[in-house]
Write a protein that holds these residues in place. Structure first.
Motif, PDB file in Angstrom:
ATOM      1  N   THR A 112      -3.162  -2.623  -1.826  1.00  0.00           N
ATOM      2  CA  THR A 112      -3.073  -2.413  -0.380  1.00  0.00           C
ATOM      3  C   THR A 112      -4.352  -1.796   0.157  1.00  0.00           C
ATOM      4  OG1 THR A 112      -1.702  -1.455   1.384  1.00  0.00           O
ATOM      5  CG2 THR A 112      -2.067  -0.090  -0.564  1.00  0.00           C
ATOM      6  N   ASP A 113      -4.567  -1.965   1.462  1.00  0.00           N
ATOM      7  CA  ASP A 113      -5.667  -1.281   2.141  1.00  0.00           C
ATOM      8  C   ASP A 113      -5.175  -0.067   2.926  1.00  0.00           C
ATOM      9  OD1 ASP A 113      -4.301  -2.522   4.193  1.00  0.00           O
ATOM     10  OD2 ASP A 113      -5.921  -3.887   4.747  1.00  0.00           O
ATOM     11  N   GLN A 156      -3.557  -5.225   8.497  1.00  0.00           N
ATOM     12  CA  GLN A 156      -3.154  -4.609   7.235  1.00  0.00           C
ATOM     13  C   GLN A 156      -2.879  -5.714   6.241  1.00  0.00           C
ATOM     14  OE1 GLN A 156       0.296  -3.125   4.754  1.00  0.00           O
ATOM     15  NE2 GLN A 156       0.735  -2.394   6.815  1.00  0.00           N
ATOM     16  N   PRO A 214      -8.862   2.873  -3.750  1.00  0.00           N
ATOM     17  CA  PRO A 214      -8.418   1.620  -3.137  1.00  0.00           C
ATOM     18  C   PRO A 214      -8.737   0.381  -3.948  1.00  0.00           C
ATOM     19  CG  PRO A 214     -10.342   2.507  -1.991  1.00  0.00           C
ATOM     20  CD  PRO A 214      -9.884   3.570  -2.947  1.00  0.00           C
ATOM     21  N   SER A 215      -9.598   0.495  -4.941  1.00  0.00           N
ATOM     22  CA  SER A 215      -9.931  -0.669  -5.777  1.00  0.00           C
ATOM     23  C   SER A 215      -8.899  -0.906  -6.876  1.00  0.00           C
ATOM     24  CB  SER A 215     -11.312  -0.488  -6.399  1.00  0.00           C
ATOM     25  OG  SER A 215     -11.309   0.575  -7.354  1.00  0.00           O
TER      26      SER A 215
END
Length: 350
Positions: free
Chosen positions: A281-282, A341, A261-262
């Motif tokens: 994005t998360d 989000q 996710p980074s």
């Protein structure tokens, strides 16, 4: 970022008419402009992005998303056999839900079926086809717009009255930021995404000469109707392995499971414009789509003749059909909890 109510406008925000829907509802177009001169156009119909104009390395301004000239053309596009969802906010549930139904906590929910007997992108009249209400504008540095839609209980078969806000921000670093927030008065499922078709050479170009990378070593297996089987496949040395740069494919309609996710979820490069798009994005997945067979049936903005390779979608989201696969990340939004989000589309020179 704190937003202010509408009270004044500067060179950072413009508002104009965007025509009328077939039912006679007036639509507006909002233009956000940063200090670099980059501009993002958003309409209240479907909380849709219609244009994203940015200068490349030579100073040439390119409009790097596909779109239409007025709201009537957007409405007409949903009457096609395969609607393109051009630049729209997609909800209440992005992607397909198999056979338009799911069982959950002792109940069975039957949804609107609009894709070969399945529910796609929220059903026959999902949130992409609604006029959203303007909540607020920010007209200083990092201009932003917040739009809201209230979806009643039972809308397209989904439970719960859902209030959703989408905030678009154009930063001074040429980042196009989307923040989604939603609450419900009853337990429900929510899965939102954005559906712009990007082309870094301009909206009249061809993406097949652009290269992409995806931060993924796994994808969802899907059947012949693109419904997830529940299996997650490794991508080692297969055509869907985009861990190193490859040209955009002729056609793709696939959900990738994101690894780190980074890092950017996906990256798009253009040798011609010398621009790159970084997608952050998360969310646990990105659905990538090229090859829409609806193109050519409607003229695009500025009389553009769009074709299946005019653009590519990076739909950051949870997994399609997750309500029918308990081992997928949950898309349940509990009563009085908050859905949030965030996705960033960042443009920068190569």
């Amino acid at each position: 970022m704190e937003l202010t109510n509408i009270s004044r406008f500067s060179q950072n925000v413009r508002i104009r008419s965007f025509g009328f829907t077939p039912r006679g509802h007036a639509s507006r177009l909002y233009t956000l402009r940063n200090e670099r001169g980059t501009e993002l156009d958003v309409t209240d119909y479907g909380a849709t992005v219609t244009s994203f104009r940015i200068a490349d390395g030579t100073g040439r301004v390119r409009d790097i998303v596909l779109g239409f000239d007025d709201v009537a053309d957007y409405a007409a596009s949903f009457r096609l056999r395969a609607a393109p969802y051009m630049g729209a906010t997609v909800g209440r549930y992005a992607g397909r839900i198999a056979f338009g139904e799911f069982e959950w906590e002792g109940g069975r929910f039957r949804l609107s079926r609009n894709n070969n007997g399945h529910c796609l992108h929220g059903g026959k009249k999902g949130w992409s086809r609604r006029i959203w209400s303007l909540v607020s504008l920010h007209d200083g540095d990092n201009p932003a717009i917040r739009l809201q839609h209230v979806s009643p209980d039972g809308d397209m078969g989904f439970p719960g009255k859902v209030t959703v806000n989408v905030t678009y921000t154009l930063t001074e670093q040429d980042e196009f930021v989307i923040e989604y927030e939603a609450t419900s008065d009853a337990d429900t499922v929510v899965n939102l995404t954005h559906h712009s078709y990007f082309n870094l050479d301009g909206h009249t170009g061809d993406v097949r000469q652009q290269q992409m990378m995806v931060n993924s070593t796994r994808k969802l297996e899907a059947d012949e109707e693109n419904i997830p089987t529940g299996r997650i496949l490794k991508l080692d040395h297969c055509p869907f392995d985009f861990t190193s740069p490859k040209n955009c494919p002729e056609a793709i309609d696939t959900t990738f499971v994101l690894d780190d996710p980074s890092r950017p979820a996906a990256t798009l490069f253009s040798p011609e414009s010398q621009l790159q798009l970084l997608v952050y994005t998360d969310q646990p997945g990105v659905h990538i789509y090229v090859g829409g067979n609806c193109f050519g049936l409607l003229a695009g903005k500025e009389k553009a003749a769009y074709h299946p390779h005019s653009g590519i979608c990076f739909e950051t989201q949870h997994f399609p059909d997750a309500p029918n696969h308990p081992h997928f990340p949950s898309t349940v939004l509990r009563k009085d909890e908050r859905y949030f989000q965030k996705t960033i589309y960042k443009i920068q020179p190569l």
